[in-house]
Write an enzyme that holds these catalytic residues in place. Structure first.
Site, PDB file in Angstrom:
ATOM      1  N   LEU A  39     -13.978  -8.830 -16.942  1.00  0.00           N
ATOM      2  CA  LEU A  39     -12.525  -9.249 -16.772  1.00  0.00           C
ATOM      3  C   LEU A  39     -11.499  -8.371 -16.437  1.00  0.00           C
ATOM      4  O   LEU A  39     -11.780  -6.876 -16.507  1.00  0.00           O
ATOM      5  CB  LEU A  39     -12.270  -9.931 -18.250  1.00  0.00           C
ATOM      6  CG  LEU A  39     -12.967 -11.144 -18.709  1.00  0.00           C
ATOM      7  CD1 LEU A  39     -12.928 -11.608 -19.973  1.00  0.00           C
ATOM      8  CD2 LEU A  39     -12.690 -12.496 -17.795  1.00  0.00           C
ATOM      9  N   GLY A  41      -9.740  -8.387 -13.620  1.00  0.00           N
ATOM     10  CA  GLY A  41      -9.178  -8.360 -12.217  1.00  0.00           C
ATOM     11  C   GLY A  41      -9.289  -7.033 -11.342  1.00  0.00           C
ATOM     12  O   GLY A  41      -9.361  -6.028 -11.789  1.00  0.00           O
ATOM     13  N   THR A  42      -8.571  -6.933 -10.264  1.00  0.00           N
ATOM     14  CA  THR A  42      -8.081  -5.848  -9.435  1.00  0.00           C
ATOM     15  C   THR A  42      -7.546  -4.840 -10.331  1.00  0.00           C
ATOM     16  O   THR A  42      -7.875  -3.532 -10.456  1.00  0.00           O
ATOM     17  CB  THR A  42      -7.437  -6.096  -8.205  1.00  0.00           C
ATOM     18  OG1 THR A  42      -8.040  -7.092  -7.537  1.00  0.00           O
ATOM     19  CG2 THR A  42      -7.048  -4.917  -7.397  1.00  0.00           C
ATOM     20  N   ILE A 185       0.191   1.817  -2.421  1.00  0.00           N
ATOM     21  CA  ILE A 185      -1.286   2.425  -2.415  1.00  0.00           C
ATOM     22  C   ILE A 185      -1.004   3.772  -1.834  1.00  0.00           C
ATOM     23  O   ILE A 185      -1.580   4.838  -2.316  1.00  0.00           O
ATOM     24  CB  ILE A 185      -2.157   1.464  -1.996  1.00  0.00           C
ATOM     25  CG1 ILE A 185      -2.225   0.168  -3.039  1.00  0.00           C
ATOM     26  CG2 ILE A 185      -3.412   1.981  -1.991  1.00  0.00           C
ATOM     27  CD1 ILE A 185      -3.111  -0.893  -2.786  1.00  0.00           C
ATOM     28  N   GLY A 273      -1.219  -3.026   2.861  1.00  0.00           N
ATOM     29  CA  GLY A 273      -0.894  -4.281   2.166  1.00  0.00           C
ATOM     30  C   GLY A 273      -2.248  -5.088   1.668  1.00  0.00           C
ATOM     31  O   GLY A 273      -3.247  -4.537   1.877  1.00  0.00           O
ATOM     32  N   HIS A 446      19.739  11.904 -28.228  1.00  0.00           N
ATOM     33  CA  HIS A 446      19.794  13.102 -27.261  1.00  0.00           C
ATOM     34  C   HIS A 446      18.642  14.382 -27.920  1.00  0.00           C
ATOM     35  O   HIS A 446      18.662  14.287 -28.939  1.00  0.00           O
ATOM     36  CB  HIS A 446      21.189  14.030 -27.524  1.00  0.00           C
ATOM     37  CG  HIS A 446      21.252  15.222 -26.800  1.00  0.00           C
ATOM     38  ND1 HIS A 446      21.420  15.421 -25.774  1.00  0.00           N
ATOM     39  CD2 HIS A 446      21.336  16.445 -27.653  1.00  0.00           C
ATOM     40  CE1 HIS A 446      21.338  16.832 -25.373  1.00  0.00           C
ATOM     41  NE2 HIS A 446      21.430  17.489 -26.567  1.00  0.00           N
TER      42      HIS A 446
HETATM   43  P1  NAI Z   1       2.829  -2.238   1.063  1.00  0.00           P
HETATM   44  O1  NAI Z   1       2.923  -3.302   1.352  1.00  0.00           O
HETATM   45  O2  NAI Z   1       3.301  -1.538  -0.384  1.00  0.00           O
HETATM   46  O3  NAI Z   1       2.606  -1.136   2.046  1.00  0.00           O
HETATM   47  C1  NAI Z   1       1.969  -1.139   3.268  1.00  0.00           C
HETATM   48  C2  NAI Z   1       2.784  -0.408   4.356  1.00  0.00           C
HETATM   49  O4  NAI Z   1       1.967  -0.263   5.402  1.00  0.00           O
HETATM   50  C3  NAI Z   1       4.057  -0.670   4.782  1.00  0.00           C
HETATM   51  O5  NAI Z   1       5.135   0.132   4.683  1.00  0.00           O
HETATM   52  C4  NAI Z   1       3.801  -0.999   6.329  1.00  0.00           C
HETATM   53  O6  NAI Z   1       5.019  -0.985   7.177  1.00  0.00           O
HETATM   54  C5  NAI Z   1       2.491  -0.138   6.615  1.00  0.00           C
HETATM   55  N1  NAI Z   1       1.836  -0.650   7.809  1.00  0.00           N
HETATM   56  C6  NAI Z   1       1.309  -2.037   8.143  1.00  0.00           C
HETATM   57  N2  NAI Z   1       0.568  -1.969   9.202  1.00  0.00           N
HETATM   58  C7  NAI Z   1       0.671  -0.749   9.670  1.00  0.00           C
HETATM   59  C8  NAI Z   1      -0.127   0.097  10.977  1.00  0.00           C
HETATM   60  N3  NAI Z   1      -0.734  -0.500  11.748  1.00  0.00           N
HETATM   61  N4  NAI Z   1       0.290   1.164  11.046  1.00  0.00           N
HETATM   62  C9  NAI Z   1       1.074   2.052  10.155  1.00  0.00           C
HETATM   63  N5  NAI Z   1       1.496   1.606   9.118  1.00  0.00           N
HETATM   64  C10 NAI Z   1       1.370   0.216   8.949  1.00  0.00           C
HETATM   65  O7  NAI Z   1       0.956  -2.428   0.814  1.00  0.00           O
HETATM   66  P2  NAI Z   1       0.117  -1.537  -0.263  1.00  0.00           P
HETATM   67  O8  NAI Z   1       0.588  -0.075  -0.463  1.00  0.00           O
HETATM   68  O9  NAI Z   1      -1.410  -1.383   0.518  1.00  0.00           O
HETATM   69  O10 NAI Z   1      -0.074  -1.980  -1.535  1.00  0.00           O
HETATM   70  C11 NAI Z   1      -0.621  -3.394  -1.622  1.00  0.00           C
HETATM   71  C12 NAI Z   1       0.101  -4.192  -2.841  1.00  0.00           C
HETATM   72  O11 NAI Z   1      -0.452  -3.844  -3.958  1.00  0.00           O
HETATM   73  C13 NAI Z   1       1.610  -4.121  -2.909  1.00  0.00           C
HETATM   74  O12 NAI Z   1       2.068  -5.377  -2.713  1.00  0.00           O
HETATM   75  C14 NAI Z   1       1.892  -3.659  -4.226  1.00  0.00           C
HETATM   76  O13 NAI Z   1       2.700  -4.393  -4.883  1.00  0.00           O
HETATM   77  C15 NAI Z   1       0.458  -3.572  -5.039  1.00  0.00           C
HETATM   78  N6  NAI Z   1       0.330  -2.114  -5.762  1.00  0.00           N
HETATM   79  C16 NAI Z   1       1.185  -2.058  -6.794  1.00  0.00           C
HETATM   80  C17 NAI Z   1       1.201  -0.859  -7.378  1.00  0.00           C
HETATM   81  C18 NAI Z   1       2.346  -0.626  -8.583  1.00  0.00           C
HETATM   82  O14 NAI Z   1       2.877  -1.392  -9.056  1.00  0.00           O
HETATM   83  N7  NAI Z   1       2.258   0.563  -8.792  1.00  0.00           N
HETATM   84  C19 NAI Z   1       0.196   0.195  -7.166  1.00  0.00           C
HETATM   85  C20 NAI Z   1      -0.494  -0.264  -5.988  1.00  0.00           C
HETATM   86  C21 NAI Z   1      -0.460  -1.456  -5.299  1.00  0.00           C
END
Ligand code: NAI
Length: 467
Positions: A39, A41-42, A185, A273, A446
């Protein structure tokens, strides 16, 4: 009657398991279907939790290597044992995923192991190896999450071309890693491997990193990451990735002059993404609508186009964040129990767990400008915060955006030490409709980092004390 449920939740991630527990707490007969074998998930298995373990451990290593000596903590030999680091991470994951199983037992949620398929608005079939079991449900909740997206033509093999999943299990520190995508990521996993000794180059399509983030914070964040040794190629679109035997070639074009360039690395992390995971659920057949991005369309009660089937988390619109999915899971469970389930989408905090952390809640300056909202800004640097100063963690600042007329807090953006925890205070303040003055008049202990929040609130009224 054993196979009849008030609600069957498909997907045991943070949205799904929380929904099932809350439904059961409210007296509904609830089951949760999960095919992964554990359980959580990702998030628990291959996302938030293991990455935070590696972020923490790699930060400790980096500090021991680069900072302790300057602070009077000297030792002769420092060794990285990556196997131990990985097994420490795996142990945390194991304990936490088993913890969810325990919570199911405690809350009398039935755990159905296998792949759930919706056959009609009240029928769910669970497939497990060669067996098949039918279940009846008054209500169904789709909480199947998301999967890794890739660039067209690029195949992730989890060896040399890896996703976040592969980046969490490398057995050796790579010499050079190209990260495609400067989002959550890419920057978190890029930081982990950079701290452990990898040369990291982030190739990002846009002219800035972390799209959607307040631009001033995003710029400061990039500056800090550059200082830490991460390299960036902005305005660059990756067009192909070629897997050679011992290295990978990443080809990208400059968006401005269209010039092609190639980088060679031993690992390439694809972090462009994630996409909603709705395959094999039979959704189209039973009439559940999706939008152009493949997300399930829901109304404000999170009902799909089939009214007893709900959808929550990464499969619907909104940020792909575990805590957003959890809130939605609770809202659905409460609606099903006749309560007023509700999610306040204006107050969903976001955190990037790098060092320093980046955290935000509410509107960015860019959003306020585009909405023609008149706002005031209060900013306070961690350089002027005594606790940050003594801890040698002075990068970053707190930025509070408040309505120009009413002083109501509209957004808070922080880059700095421990701000992933500090943002909770701001989310609470915003839930209560606080003004900047309310925060400024609240006594903060503080010496703590949170005093920077109080000072930023004072700065909204142009009267900080320590800056
Ligand atoms: P993201 O949507 O945050 O970033 C993807 C990036 O890739 C964007 O800046 C985009 O412009 C770029 N990109 C897309 N195609 C491209 C290309 N051909 N060449 C170069 N750049 C390109 O997606 P990410 O980092 O993969 O994360 C996925 C999801 O996971 C996000 O929606 C995030 O909310 C979630 N996540 C959240 C975390 C947290 O809350 N700390 C940690 C890891 C992931």
């Amino acid at each position: 009657m054993e196979n009849n449920f008030d609600v069957i939740v498909i997907g045991g991630g943070p949205g799904g398991y929380v929904c099932a527990i809350r439904a059961s707490q409210l007296g509904l007969k609830a089951a949760c279907v999960e095919s992964r074998g554990s359980l959580g998930g990702t998030c628990l298995n291959v996302g938030c939790i293991p990455s935070k373990s590696l972020l923490n451990l790699s930060e400790n290593f980096h500090k021991a290597k680069k900072e302790f000596n300057l602070q009077g903590i000297e030792f002769n030999e420092l060794k990285l044992n990556i196997d131990k680091m990985m097994s420490n991470k795996d142990k945390s994951v194991d304990v936490l995923t088993k913890g969810v199983e325990f919570l199911f037992k405690k809350n009398k949620v039935t755990y159905l192991k296998g792949k759930g398929v919706i056959f009609s608005k009240n029928d769910v079939v669970v497939y497990n190896n060669n067996s098949k079991q039918n279940y009846k449900a008054k209500n169904i909740v789709v909480a199947t999450g998301s999967s890794v997206a890739s660039v067209p033509g690029i195949e992730i093999d989890e060896k040399n071309i890896i996703s976040s999943t592969g980046a969490l299990t490398l057995s050796k520190v790579p010499k050079k890693m190209v990260v495609i995508g400067g989002g959550y990521i890419g920057l978190e996993m890029g930081s982990v491997w950079s701290r452990l000794g990898t040369e990291v180059i982030v190739v990002e399509y846009l002219d800035h990193i972390t799209p959607g983030m307040d631009r001033e914070v995003s710029k400061e964040f990039q500056k800090i990451l550059i200082k830490q040794g991460i390299k960036f190629r902005l305005n660059s679109k990756v067009i192909s990735v070629k897997n050679q035997k011992n290295s990978v070639l990443v080809e990208f074009t400059d968006n401005k002059n269209k010039k092609k360039e190639i980088l060679e690395a031993d690992k390439v992390l694809v972090a462009v993404g994630r996409k909603p995971y709705t395959e094999d659920l039979n959704l189209t057949k039973i009439g559940i609508k999706k939008d152009e991005k493949g997300r399930i369309v829901v109304n404000d009660k999170l009902q799909t186009s089939v009214n007893n089937i709900y959808a929550i988390g990464d499969v619907i619109k909104g940020p792909m964040l575990a805590h957003k999915a959890e809130e939605e899971g609770i809202a659905v469970a409460e609606s099903l129990a006749g309560q007023a389930g509700h999610v306040n989408y204006d107050v969903i905090p976001g955190v990037i767990y790098t060092s320093p952390e980046v955290a935000y809640v509410g509107k960015t300056e860019e959003q306020l400008k585009s909405e023609n909202t008149s706002y005031k800004i209060g900013k306070f640097p961690f350089l002027a915060n005594s606790r940050a100063k003594v801890n040698n963690e002075t990068d970053g600042f707190v930025k509070i955006l408040a309505d120009n007329k009413t002083d109501k807090v509209l957004g808070v953006h922080i880059i700095g030490p421990h701000c992933g925890d500090m943002i909770a205070e701001m989310a609470l303040a915003m839930e209560f409709g606080a003004s900047a003055e309310d925060i400024a008049r609240t006594c903060h202990a503080h010496p703590t980092h949170t005093e920077a929040i109080k000072e930023a609130a004072l700065a909204v009224d142009k009267r900080p004390i320590h800056f």
